[in-house]
Design a protein around this motif. Structure first.
Motif, PDB file in Angstrom:
ATOM      1  N   GLU A 114       0.879  -0.966   0.382  1.00 59.71           N
ATOM      2  CA  GLU A 114      -0.118   0.092   0.312  1.00 59.71           C
ATOM      3  C   GLU A 114       1.051   1.172   0.055  1.00 59.71           C
ATOM      4  O   GLU A 114       0.845   2.588   0.372  1.00 59.71           O
ATOM      5  CB  GLU A 114      -1.102  -0.320   1.013  1.00 59.71           C
ATOM      6  CG  GLU A 114      -2.196  -0.748   1.573  1.00 59.71           C
ATOM      7  CD  GLU A 114      -3.168  -0.787   1.754  1.00 59.71           C
ATOM      8  OE1 GLU A 114      -2.772  -0.631   3.274  1.00 59.71           O
ATOM      9  OE2 GLU A 114      -4.099  -1.910   1.928  1.00 59.71           O
ATOM     10  N   ARG A 115       2.010   0.805  -0.581  1.00 60.29           N
ATOM     11  CA  ARG A 115       3.443   2.369  -0.651  1.00 60.29           C
ATOM     12  C   ARG A 115       2.542   2.563  -1.446  1.00 60.29           C
ATOM     13  O   ARG A 115       2.632   2.164  -2.968  1.00 60.29           O
ATOM     14  CB  ARG A 115       4.424   1.870  -0.522  1.00 60.29           C
ATOM     15  CG  ARG A 115       5.461   3.283  -0.492  1.00 60.29           C
ATOM     16  CD  ARG A 115       6.430   2.018  -0.662  1.00 60.29           C
ATOM     17  NE  ARG A 115       7.066   1.456   0.787  1.00 60.29           N
ATOM     18  CZ  ARG A 115       7.912   0.686  -0.038  1.00 60.29           C
ATOM     19  NH1 ARG A 115       9.101   0.656  -0.559  1.00 60.29           N
ATOM     20  NH2 ARG A 115       7.693  -0.781   1.097  1.00 60.29           N
ATOM     21  N   PRO A 116       2.085   4.267  -1.876  1.00 68.55           N
ATOM     22  CA  PRO A 116       1.938   4.917  -2.824  1.00 68.55           C
ATOM     23  C   PRO A 116       2.898   4.706  -4.036  1.00 68.55           C
ATOM     24  O   PRO A 116       3.950   4.820  -3.889  1.00 68.55           O
ATOM     25  CB  PRO A 116       1.841   6.331  -1.887  1.00 68.55           C
ATOM     26  CG  PRO A 116       1.174   6.483  -0.973  1.00 68.55           C
ATOM     27  CD  PRO A 116       2.651   5.022  -0.461  1.00 68.55           C
ATOM     28  N   GLY A 117       2.346   4.429  -4.916  1.00 72.39           N
ATOM     29  CA  GLY A 117       2.964   5.068  -6.642  1.00 72.39           C
ATOM     30  C   GLY A 117       3.607   3.418  -6.444  1.00 72.39           C
ATOM     31  O   GLY A 117       3.947   2.563  -7.422  1.00 72.39           O
ATOM     32  N   ASN A 120      -1.266  -1.020  -6.643  1.00 74.62           N
ATOM     33  CA  ASN A 120      -3.088  -0.784  -6.449  1.00 74.62           C
ATOM     34  C   ASN A 120      -4.050  -1.726  -6.130  1.00 74.62           C
ATOM     35  O   ASN A 120      -3.816  -3.017  -6.577  1.00 74.62           O
ATOM     36  CB  ASN A 120      -3.353  -0.220  -7.634  1.00 74.62           C
ATOM     37  CG  ASN A 120      -2.664   1.016  -8.310  1.00 74.62           C
ATOM     38  OD1 ASN A 120      -2.221   2.412  -6.873  1.00 74.62           O
ATOM     39  ND2 ASN A 120      -2.509   1.470  -9.818  1.00 74.62           N
TER      40      ASN A 120
END
Length: 205
Positions: A114-117, A120
């Protein structure tokens, strides 16, 4: 069902007690050390591991081998270590003495799901089972690296079951387009996790 035993020196013997035939009714296994029972779906063979060394907050190990079309054709000779038994199985589940919520949080943090980028979330399922609940979460890499593409690990599916006392989880790695074998394995994992029946959450190890 197969049984694997070993002594303290790491010398192993694989004894076949019985095998699961195609078309047989799923067998329910009761594991007091896991504080749970589960069904072994057709396509999987439960392997009983005797004398495995348990560490940390792990409560037990549940080992399996694939059968039928998913059966491993050949297997390398295991090394002489205390973890030899893992070489004789296809995958292992670890029941941990921690809540399902804590287990999921740790998986997501460790894998960076769930780390941004990074990944998804493309689908999420949540349903109740006796004594607990199940999550099936699918993630797709936002920008797959060359290594992810080479290893065919663009998509990750988390299968997790448990309650507020203990939990068990497994991560399936696949390409963006799942093969027939990937789909068959996913169906087995879903069936297995859906069949877990956990004892009351107040039960102590």
């Amino acid at each position: 069902m197969r049984s694997i035993t070993f002594n303290a020196c790491g010398i192993f013997a694989l004894a076949v007690a019985m095998t699961i035939a195609n078309g047989k009714e799923p067998e329910r296994i009761s594991r007091d050390d896991c504080h749970a029972t589960f069904l072994v779906p057709n396509g999987l063979e439960y392997v009983e591991v005797n004398g495995a060394q348990i560490s940390g907050n792990n409560e037990c190990y549940i080992a399996f081998r694939y059968t039928g079309d998913l059966k491993t054709k050949s297997r390398p000779n295991p090394p002489s270590t205390t973890d030899d038994w893992r070489w004789l199985t296809d995958f292992t589940l670890t029941v941990k003495g921690e809540s399902l919520g804590d287990s999921l949080a740790q998986i997501k943090s460790t894998e960076g799901l769930e780390r941004p980028g990074m990944f998804n979330l493309i689908s999420s399922e949540h349903f109740q089972i006796p004594g607990g609940e199940v999550y099936v979460l699918r993630y797709l890499a936002a920008k797959p690296t060359k290594n992810m593409l080479r290893l065919n690990e663009v998509e990750e599916t988390i299968f997790a079951a448990g309650n507020d006392s203990r939990s068990v989880s497994y991560i399936q790695y696949t390409g963006a387009t799942m093969t027939k074998k990937d789909k068959n394995k996913a169906a087995l994992y879903r069936s297995l996790f859906s069949s877990f029946n956990f004892k009351n959450s107040t039960t102590t190890p």
